[in-house]
Design a protein around this motif. Structure first.
Motif, mmCIF file in Angstrom:
data_model
loop_
_atom_site.group_PDB
_atom_site.id
_atom_site.type_symbol
_atom_site.label_atom_id
_atom_site.label_comp_id
_atom_site.label_asym_id
_atom_site.label_seq_id
_atom_site.Cartn_x
_atom_site.Cartn_y
_atom_site.Cartn_z
ATOM 1 N N VAL A 69 1.020 -1.099 -0.062
ATOM 2 C CA VAL A 69 -0.065 0.169 0.030
ATOM 3 C C VAL A 69 0.932 1.379 0.041
ATOM 4 N N GLY A 72 1.967 1.716 -3.393
ATOM 5 C CA GLY A 72 0.983 2.555 -4.265
ATOM 6 C C GLY A 72 0.617 4.066 -3.959
ATOM 7 N N GLU A 73 0.850 4.386 -2.590
ATOM 8 C CA GLU A 73 0.541 5.602 -2.052
ATOM 9 C C GLU A 73 1.490 6.525 -2.623
ATOM 10 N N ILE B 147 -6.361 -8.571 -3.897
ATOM 11 C CA ILE B 147 -6.750 -7.223 -3.910
ATOM 12 C C ILE B 147 -5.460 -6.185 -3.933
ATOM 13 N N ALA B 148 -4.529 -6.529 -3.289
ATOM 14 C CA ALA B 148 -3.435 -5.783 -3.064
ATOM 15 C C ALA B 148 -2.783 -5.840 -4.393
ATOM 16 N N LEU B 151 -4.932 -3.139 -6.307
ATOM 17 C CA LEU B 151 -4.593 -1.839 -5.856
ATOM 18 C C LEU B 151 -3.304 -1.360 -6.440
ATOM 19 N N ALA B 155 -3.056 2.004 -8.641
ATOM 20 C CA ALA B 155 -2.096 2.799 -8.505
ATOM 21 C C ALA B 155 -1.072 3.314 -9.618
#
Lengths: 101, 167
Positions: A69, A72-73, B147-148, B151, B155
């Motif tokens: 995450v 991606g962020e 799901i990651a 994501l 992104a």
């Protein structure tokens, strides 16, 4: 566990506080993104420490998810910074007040 | 004090000092380099906590990928612009908020009993760290894993769309 659990938690708390301080005081958008990375790292340290304490793998798995995450962020955040620099010619966040009433 | 504890304190101090330098240094490139140092120290702390796989991922993704992204963007935006003065906006408000958050977390820590680590054979050690993470990831957490990946795809597309030159 050779390292006391509380000390790991205090380390993670201090790392998070440094990141929070950076977000609150710096105006450069790139530095703010770096500070957010510091805070996510602090959260990750907690995941790993509790995984070690509770003797199960869930914390480590969630650590991997957190890193995904965060990647991606950062990609999105830096793209926003680039778009901001193209359009407004600055990366200082307090000079971007077009949505301020 | 055991050797592992001593190594932990040294690593934690280096990580905290370089984290402080990240937000203190005026030059963004210096901040990025100090950020790499922080990430590497945190990765070493993961190794101390018996999370070797996460440590490897941390070095690869953070110290490798994310830092390259940061350095590229710092060099794409003009460096003189990032050299701006270190103005403390709303310094009082910021310190009050920060101190209260620190106090909140510390009070929770002081109240709750943080149990010492479980004694006996560590589950994390049986069969190797990578095997355990892989089994857990693909057996119990397969859906979050997929799901990651979605994501990351979103992104990637979003970053391309946002950073593309308007032609």
């Amino acid at each position: 566990m050779p390292v006391p659990m509380g000390h790991v938690l205090v380390f993670s708390l201090l790392l998070f506080s440094v990141g929070l301080l950076g977000v609150l005081t710096r105006r450069n958008a790139i530095i703010i993104l770096m500070s957010i990375e510091l805070m996510m790292n602090a959260a990750n340290v907690n995941f790993i420490a509790f995984s070690r304490q509770q003797n199960n793998m869930v914390g480590q798995v969630f650590g991997v998810f957190t890193i995904a995450v965060a990647a991606g962020e950062v990609a999105i955040g830096l793209a926003v910074v680039l778009a901001l620099f193209r359009n407004r010619d600055t990366v200082q966040v307090d000079e971007v007040h077009i949505m301020k009433g | 004090m055991t050797a592992a504890a001593l190594i932990f304190y040294v690593l934690a101090s280096i990580a905290l000092i370089s984290a402080g330098l990240v937000i203190w240094s005026r030059n963004s490139v210096h901040s990025a380099i100090y950020l790499v140092l922080t990430f590497l120290c945190v990765a070493a702390i993961y190794v101390l906590l018996q999370a070797e796989f996460v440590a490897a991922v941390q070095v690869l993704v953070y110290a490798g990928g994310i830092m390259v992204l940061f350095l590229f963007v710092i060099m794409l935006v003009s460096l003189t612009d990032t050299l701006g003065p270190r103005v403390r906006l709303h310094a009082t408000l910021s310190s009050v908020i920060g101190a209260s958050v620190v106090g909140l977390i510390l009070s929770v820590y002081a109240r709750g009993d943080v149990r010492p680590a479980g004694v006996g054979e560590s589950v994390l050690r049986q069969g190797g760290n990578l095997q355990n993470v892989g089994l857990s990831l693909y057996r119990d957490y397969l859906l979050p894993f997929e799901i990651a990946s979605i994501l990351l795809l979103v992104a990637m597309i979003g970053a391309i769309v946002l950073a593309r030159q308007k032609s």
